[in-house]
Design an enzyme around this catalytic site. Sequence first.
Site, PDB file in Angstrom:
ATOM      1  NE  ARG A 131      -4.082  -1.932   2.125  1.00 13.23           N
ATOM      2  CZ  ARG A 131      -5.045  -2.249   2.899  1.00 13.23           C
ATOM      3  NH1 ARG A 131      -4.760  -1.833   4.294  1.00 13.23           N
ATOM      4  NH2 ARG A 131      -6.126  -2.743   2.696  1.00 13.23           N
ATOM      5  CE  LYS A 155     -20.068 -16.443   5.505  1.00  9.91           C
ATOM      6  NZ  LYS A 155     -20.375 -15.710   6.861  1.00  9.91           N
ATOM      7  N   GLY A 199      -8.218  -8.248  -1.624  1.00  9.55           N
ATOM      8  CA  GLY A 199      -6.895  -8.470  -0.935  1.00  9.55           C
ATOM      9  C   GLY A 199      -6.530  -9.961  -1.375  1.00  9.55           C
ATOM     10  N   GLY A 242     -12.318  -4.256   0.975  1.00 11.82           N
ATOM     11  CA  GLY A 242     -13.980  -4.190   1.182  1.00 11.82           C
ATOM     12  C   GLY A 242     -14.494  -2.804   0.553  1.00 11.82           C
TER      13      GLY A 242
END
Length: 396
Positions: free
Chosen positions: A39, A206, A352, A376
Amino acid sequence: MKKLSILDVPKETFKDKRVFVRVDFNVPIEDGKILDDYRIKKSLETINYLIECGAKIILASHLSRPKGKDLKFSLKPVGIHLSKLLNKEVKFFDMIEENYVDYLGKIKGKVLNLKSKEILLLENLRFSDGEEKNDENFINEIYQLAEIYVNDAFGTSHRKHASVYGLALKYKLRLAGILMKNEIEYLYKVKENPIKPFYSVIGGFKISDKIKVLENLINVSEKILIGGAMAYTFLKIKGIKVGNSVIDNSAIEFAQKFLKDYHQKIVLPIDHVVKNSQIKEVLEIDDEYKGMDIGKRTIELFKNELINAKMIFWNGPLGKFEEDEFSGGTFEIAKFISELTKKGVITVLGGGDTVSAIHKANLKDEDFTHVSTGGGATLELLAGEEMPGVEVLNDV
């Protein structure tokens, strides 16, 4: 959505001006050492450009989730590491005070006296609860430090926090950094107006984490290729044996309707790498086995679909790539997508785990059109959630 970036205004705009730059330096640190500087490196293009323009640069970021001041989460090691990457001093003043507003008051004179091309990194913004509360007093203290606002931290722009929202509103000139500019350009294109034929590759654990994303992408995608653990829930609904594989029981109802409504647009694995006391490739999974990766036939099936694309979005690994024996599907598709990039296909990757996977496959960000740093935030944007830190920036 088009937002004004630092590249859209004359370079002289920044000369001898104090520029507040919200970056995302939320990196893993252990014993004062940076474990992954990805980052930090992604922010260098914006920082170097502003140096070139003669700006006085004030960098700000959060790190982790401290409850008030906790020097275990100090950005000091980040400043030291950044100075090595830039081969240039990055000023950093230790926060002796318990209160962040007092700290800002103490360093204010030093900030106002910065010279052209000098860089200062503020201490962790979350040492104050004013950051997450979007507190007016906290915002006003930071506002006094700078004359121009820049946001290059897409990964935090889904939150209405002080440094990405309330502070930006104070400035007449509130601009996207170069990384932010690219995030906006490519992710909003995926969401609103992808180049056709457009294909999505969705993996990960998920279904329930990605329901809104799937609902939005299915409307703009020619096909959605589904792999990873989330594929087994869909396969089970179709009556295919999945053995002891992970099933997302909370998403059964959604998956049933999704398959019924869009079966012609959904591509699922047709073979699997499975694990018990041994590892093998199978077409259906016996009870004692667990699916861990897509098999060779599925890799070829996915390639034969993607060859038709002019634009691809990929989020989520297609198997448990962290273990070498289950990395084949993810790595093969990653390499194939990178080859398509060379042929002119626009390829956008986000999440990620996806970023970690391509790096483990010895591929670079430059092997794709755009690799999102958002995590996210990327998924929230594609799910149709608001992005306050983006929306607040000046329109073109």
